[in-house]
Scaffold this motif. Sequence first.
Motif, PDB file in Angstrom:
ATOM      1  N   PRO A  39     -12.756   0.730  -4.627  1.00  0.00           N
ATOM      2  CA  PRO A  39     -11.179   0.856  -4.836  1.00  0.00           C
ATOM      3  C   PRO A  39     -11.068   0.670  -6.082  1.00  0.00           C
ATOM      4  O   PRO A  39      -9.996   1.185  -6.646  1.00  0.00           O
ATOM      5  N   ALA A  43      -8.084   2.486  -8.731  1.00  0.00           N
ATOM      6  CA  ALA A  43      -7.034   1.791  -9.406  1.00  0.00           C
ATOM      7  C   ALA A  43      -7.070   2.156 -11.132  1.00  0.00           C
ATOM      8  O   ALA A  43      -6.109   2.396 -11.713  1.00  0.00           O
ATOM      9  N   ARG A  46      -6.513   6.022 -11.794  1.00  0.00           N
ATOM     10  CA  ARG A  46      -5.155   6.582 -11.458  1.00  0.00           C
ATOM     11  C   ARG A  46      -4.018   7.118 -12.311  1.00  0.00           C
ATOM     12  O   ARG A  46      -3.521   7.962 -12.326  1.00  0.00           O
ATOM     13  N   HIS A 226      -7.066   3.758  -2.174  1.00  0.00           N
ATOM     14  CA  HIS A 226      -6.425   2.495  -1.285  1.00  0.00           C
ATOM     15  C   HIS A 226      -6.745   3.094   0.150  1.00  0.00           C
ATOM     16  O   HIS A 226      -6.170   2.196   1.075  1.00  0.00           O
ATOM     17  N   ALA A 229      -7.985  -0.127   2.377  1.00  0.00           N
ATOM     18  CA  ALA A 229      -7.183  -1.383   2.436  1.00  0.00           C
ATOM     19  C   ALA A 229      -6.131  -0.847   3.339  1.00  0.00           C
ATOM     20  O   ALA A 229      -5.521  -1.578   4.297  1.00  0.00           O
ATOM     21  N   ASP A 230      -5.717   0.467   3.352  1.00  0.00           N
ATOM     22  CA  ASP A 230      -4.623   0.986   4.251  1.00  0.00           C
ATOM     23  C   ASP A 230      -5.238   0.900   5.604  1.00  0.00           C
ATOM     24  O   ASP A 230      -4.019   0.643   6.551  1.00  0.00           O
ATOM     25  N   ALA A 293       4.269   4.595  -1.424  1.00  0.00           N
ATOM     26  CA  ALA A 293       2.969   4.201  -0.906  1.00  0.00           C
ATOM     27  C   ALA A 293       2.624   4.971   0.194  1.00  0.00           C
ATOM     28  O   ALA A 293       1.360   5.593   0.372  1.00  0.00           O
TER      29      ALA A 293
END
Length: 336
Positions: A39, A43, A46, A226, A229-230, A293
């Motif tokens: 992850p 980030a 992105r 993500h 995490a999601d 998101a």
Amino acid sequence: MTISVARTAISIPVRGLSWLGDQGTRAIAALVVFGIAIPPLGAMLRPYVTEAIFLLLCISFMRVDLIALRDHLRRPGLIVAATAWTTIGVPLIFGLIAHLTGFDTRAPGLFLALMLQAIASPMMASPAIAALMGLDATLVLVTLVTSTALVPFTASLFAALFLSGTLDISPLALGLKLLAILAGSLLVATAIRWIFGADAIQRHRRPIDGVNILILFVFVAAVMGHVIADFLANPVLSIAVAALSFAVFFALLIVTTLLFRRIGYEQALALGLMVSQRNLGLMLAATSGALPAFTWLYFALTQFPYYVAPQMLTPIARRLTAKTETSRTASATSTS
């Protein structure tokens, strides 16, 4: 001696890129795994999604087979029908259904994701994926080019009709940015073809494939970063969104195949594959990633059917191709 050392220094990365390019769909699957598993990398990458999409478009335009493109444009009726379906029919149906059912107000984040998916042009990799499945990619290539040329205008139109007040960018600005990205990448690709020539590009296909995969990793990592995490935060929602992404993919695939079945199921399936694989990266680039998101989550999970479904459909595609070849052989024999 110095020249020999320089050649060796150049050949090592070229061989590495060639090896990476030879991995094909295996490398793409690995990218998805790495993008999910790391992850922080997503980030970090992105902010560079727009640049990555631009470079991917440059490579795709650079490799367009102009002879095949000219040959297929001699049958404009089919091209017009396929282009109209993917650029006008699909977003219009999505928007009307959402508006009539009130879905656009009940789930605005998901509606935005679905509409951006609908108004996007097909993925630039669609012809290559169709060819890997054993399907005739020429019709897909021509329709891809025509629909991509129109998307700055159709996207701004449907954004104005259905996404007014939902996007952080105005419909006109969206269309202009799409036009700038597509026109700029086409100009760069044309310059590369003019400087190096189509033959040189074909000879270096393998290392170019490797470069393509490396650039694709920037997009995949940024979108998929993500996902874990999601999922941990809300596994039921993540599974539901993933199921929806597969449902949308197969709905577009089946409906398109049935609509164009009269041209033969082999070509109809190739068109269905193209229509079901939308260039979400282009939409991310055009909006500079300024999306909710939930929209990012849907875009991430949509990558699974895009890369898994072609593997599932390859046996069907090969049977259709074999059937078509048998019919052609029988027809040629009877004629002679």
